[in-house]
Design an enzyme around this catalytic site. Sequence first.
Site, PDB file in Angstrom:
ATOM      1  N   GLN A  11      -5.449 -14.884  27.815  1.00 44.01           N
ATOM      2  CA  GLN A  11      -6.332 -14.230  26.848  1.00 44.01           C
ATOM      3  C   GLN A  11      -7.781 -14.696  27.011  1.00 44.01           C
ATOM      4  OE1 GLN A  11      -6.125 -13.305  22.126  1.00 44.01           O
ATOM      5  NE2 GLN A  11      -5.424 -15.318  22.698  1.00 44.01           N
ATOM      6  N   ASP A  30      -4.606 -18.483  38.799  1.00 47.62           N
ATOM      7  CA  ASP A  30      -3.597 -18.594  37.733  1.00 47.62           C
ATOM      8  C   ASP A  30      -2.276 -18.914  38.432  1.00 47.62           C
ATOM      9  OD1 ASP A  30      -1.953 -18.203  35.375  1.00 47.62           O
ATOM     10  OD2 ASP A  30      -3.605 -17.017  34.557  1.00 47.62           O
ATOM     11  N   TYR A 124       4.339 -28.211  20.757  1.00 47.90           N
ATOM     12  CA  TYR A 124       3.116 -27.670  21.369  1.00 47.90           C
ATOM     13  C   TYR A 124       1.902 -28.526  20.983  1.00 47.90           C
ATOM     14  CZ  TYR A 124      -1.034 -24.653  21.667  1.00 47.90           C
ATOM     15  OH  TYR A 124      -2.300 -24.164  21.917  1.00 47.90           O
ATOM     16  N   TRP A 149      -6.858 -20.254  16.323  1.00 50.06           N
ATOM     17  CA  TRP A 149      -6.470 -18.860  16.019  1.00 50.06           C
ATOM     18  C   TRP A 149      -7.232 -17.844  16.892  1.00 50.06           C
ATOM     19  CZ3 TRP A 149      -6.002 -18.099   9.966  1.00 50.06           C
ATOM     20  CH2 TRP A 149      -4.981 -18.931   9.482  1.00 50.06           C
TER      21      TRP A 149
HETATM   22  N1  LIG Z   1      -4.304 -18.510  21.459  1.00 51.97           N
HETATM   23  C1  LIG Z   1      -4.663 -19.282  20.451  1.00 51.97           C
HETATM   24  O1  LIG Z   1      -4.564 -18.914  19.277  1.00 51.97           O
HETATM   25  C2  LIG Z   1      -5.228 -20.659  20.716  1.00 51.97           C
HETATM   26  C3  LIG Z   1      -5.634 -21.444  19.632  1.00 51.97           C
HETATM   27  C4  LIG Z   1      -6.155 -22.705  19.872  1.00 51.97           C
HETATM   28  C5  LIG Z   1      -6.277 -23.181  21.169  1.00 51.97           C
HETATM   29  N2  LIG Z   1      -5.850 -22.417  22.213  1.00 51.97           N
HETATM   30  C6  LIG Z   1      -5.984 -22.955  23.571  1.00 51.97           C
HETATM   31  O2  LIG Z   1      -6.879 -22.123  24.300  1.00 51.97           O
HETATM   32  C7  LIG Z   1      -6.483 -22.079  25.675  1.00 51.97           C
HETATM   33  C8  LIG Z   1      -6.333 -20.631  26.128  1.00 51.97           C
HETATM   34  O3  LIG Z   1      -5.338 -19.993  25.323  1.00 51.97           O
HETATM   35  P1  LIG Z   1      -4.896 -18.482  25.571  1.00 51.97           P
HETATM   36  O4  LIG Z   1      -4.486 -17.916  24.274  1.00 51.97           O
HETATM   37  O5  LIG Z   1      -5.924 -17.787  26.389  1.00 51.97           O
HETATM   38  O6  LIG Z   1      -3.583 -18.725  26.454  1.00 51.97           O
HETATM   39  P2  LIG Z   1      -2.664 -17.641  27.223  1.00 51.97           P
HETATM   40  O7  LIG Z   1      -3.141 -16.265  26.941  1.00 51.97           O
HETATM   41  O8  LIG Z   1      -1.243 -17.985  26.944  1.00 51.97           O
HETATM   42  O9  LIG Z   1      -2.981 -17.951  28.753  1.00 51.97           O
HETATM   43  C9  LIG Z   1      -2.532 -19.120  29.367  1.00 51.97           C
HETATM   44  C10 LIG Z   1      -2.504 -18.904  30.866  1.00 51.97           C
HETATM   45  O10 LIG Z   1      -1.991 -20.104  31.468  1.00 51.97           O
HETATM   46  C11 LIG Z   1      -1.052 -19.717  32.476  1.00 51.97           C
HETATM   47  N3  LIG Z   1      -0.093 -20.781  32.775  1.00 51.97           N
HETATM   48  C12 LIG Z   1       1.031 -21.114  32.089  1.00 51.97           C
HETATM   49  N4  LIG Z   1       1.689 -22.105  32.736  1.00 51.97           N
HETATM   50  C13 LIG Z   1       0.955 -22.404  33.839  1.00 51.97           C
HETATM   51  C14 LIG Z   1       1.108 -23.329  34.901  1.00 51.97           C
HETATM   52  N5  LIG Z   1       2.170 -24.162  34.992  1.00 51.97           N
HETATM   53  N6  LIG Z   1       0.160 -23.380  35.868  1.00 51.97           N
HETATM   54  C15 LIG Z   1      -0.897 -22.540  35.836  1.00 51.97           C
HETATM   55  N7  LIG Z   1      -1.092 -21.630  34.862  1.00 51.97           N
HETATM   56  C16 LIG Z   1      -0.182 -21.567  33.865  1.00 51.97           C
HETATM   57  C17 LIG Z   1      -0.376 -18.509  31.867  1.00 51.97           C
HETATM   58  O11 LIG Z   1       0.331 -17.803  32.868  1.00 51.97           O
HETATM   59  P3  LIG Z   1       1.675 -17.000  32.433  1.00 51.97           P
HETATM   60  O12 LIG Z   1       1.251 -15.955  31.480  1.00 51.97           O
HETATM   61  O13 LIG Z   1       2.172 -16.496  33.754  1.00 51.97           O
HETATM   62  O14 LIG Z   1       2.580 -18.023  31.804  1.00 51.97           O
HETATM   63  C18 LIG Z   1      -1.573 -17.743  31.299  1.00 51.97           C
HETATM   64  O15 LIG Z   1      -2.200 -16.949  32.267  1.00 51.97           O
HETATM   65  C19 LIG Z   1      -5.213 -22.924  25.775  1.00 51.97           C
HETATM   66  O16 LIG Z   1      -5.552 -24.234  26.149  1.00 51.97           O
HETATM   67  C20 LIG Z   1      -4.671 -22.941  24.349  1.00 51.97           C
HETATM   68  O17 LIG Z   1      -3.896 -24.095  24.097  1.00 51.97           O
HETATM   69  C21 LIG Z   1      -5.336 -21.162  22.024  1.00 51.97           C
END
Ligand SMILES: NC(=O)c1ccc[n+]([C@@H]2O[C@H](COP(=O)([O-])OP(=O)(O)OC[C@H]3O[C@@H](n4cnc5c(N)ncnc54)[C@H](OP(=O)(O)O)[C@@H]3O)[C@@H](O)[C@H]2O)c1
Length: 286
Positions: A11, A30, A124, A149
């Site tokens: 995302q 990725d 998590y 969020w």
């Molecule tokens: N979303 C939220 O509400 C939120 C809130 C607070 C903080 N964050 C943090 O913000 C950051 C970005 O979040 P997001 O929502 O953009 O996450 P996301 O949409 O789930 O994207 C995460 C990416 O990481 C990839 N990934 C997973 N396992 C991997 C591995 N072993 N090696 C390499 N890549 C891998 C995923 O690939 P696959 O799809 O193939 O698994 C996906 O492309 C993260 O650090 C998250 O903890 C998110």
Amino acid sequence: MKILLVGCNGQLGWELQRTLPYFGELLSVDFPEIDLSNADSVQSVVTSFKPHVVINAAAYTDVDRAESQPELCMKVNCDGPKFLAEACDQNQSVLVHYSTDYVFSGETDRPYREDDQPGPVSVYAESKLRGEQAIQATFDRFLILRTAWMYSLRASSFLTKVLSWSEKSAEISVVDDQISNPTWARAMAEMTTLMLARLESQAWPASLMGIYHLAGDGYTSRYEWAKAIIEIANQHQVKVNPAKSEDFHTPARRPRFSALDCSKFYQAFDLRLPSWQACLRLSMKK
Ligand SMILES: NC(=O)c1ccc[n+]([C@@H]2O[C@H](COP(=O)([O-])OP(=O)(O)OC[C@H]3O[C@@H](n4cnc5c(N)ncnc54)[C@H](OP(=O)(O)O)[C@@H]3O)[C@@H](O)[C@H]2O)c1
């Protein structure tokens, strides 16, 4: 300036892929081109590209599934950042990494500051906290941005879920006892890019490295957030009812109040995200 973006299909990564080219030469990867849980994979990507900055937007982010996959979650969210920090240290790169409001327990009544005591209440959350600690234990040239969020129309997020529920049901129930800062992924990507420009213009001062909170300005409950989404979507016929977390049996616990105080970031970089309401309206503009 060479930038390595890890997690470009996620995302936030998808949005970063569009903003970072303004700032330098970008290599986006990725899974499976890079596997954060594998030290050799991380080492080889970083060593061959030799980036000045590594941005890590990759993570294991399925909060509920993590409860039944703790080992995988820890590998990606704790070992992964450690491997990246080690590779960055050897290569003299700066690491920008994202973390979460969920590192806090939520038992408070004011937004969390960076030096508040973490208290994760899920697998998590624990893995993300350990990831932060692994980076801090490895070297000093990092920026950890804790956000909250995050949503966008492009990915599956709270925004897309509420829109989809409202198309199928005349009434929806949403918890009013979880409070934080809704954060538009695109605005987060833009702020990250502007932050890099500020750091570059000041020759990457050591004094600006560290942990920062960065999220949509202001905070709200999921219930109020859902009502705002329904209103902007002109779905006025849909009734939103307040519910409690205990009404939904999710595998993982969520903090009650995990809003982030972002004033340290505002002061350090003279940048701030707009209000969560303004971002939500912009994000839903067709
Ligand atoms: N979303 C939220 O509400 C939120 C809130 C607070 C903080 N964050 C943090 O913000 C950051 C970005 O979040 P997001 O929502 O953009 O996450 P996301 O949409 O789930 O994207 C995460 C990416 O990481 C990839 N990934 C997973 N396992 C991997 C591995 N072993 N090696 C390499 N890549 C891998 C995923 O690939 P696959 O799809 O193939 O698994 C996906 O492309 C993260 O650090 C998250 O903890 C998110």
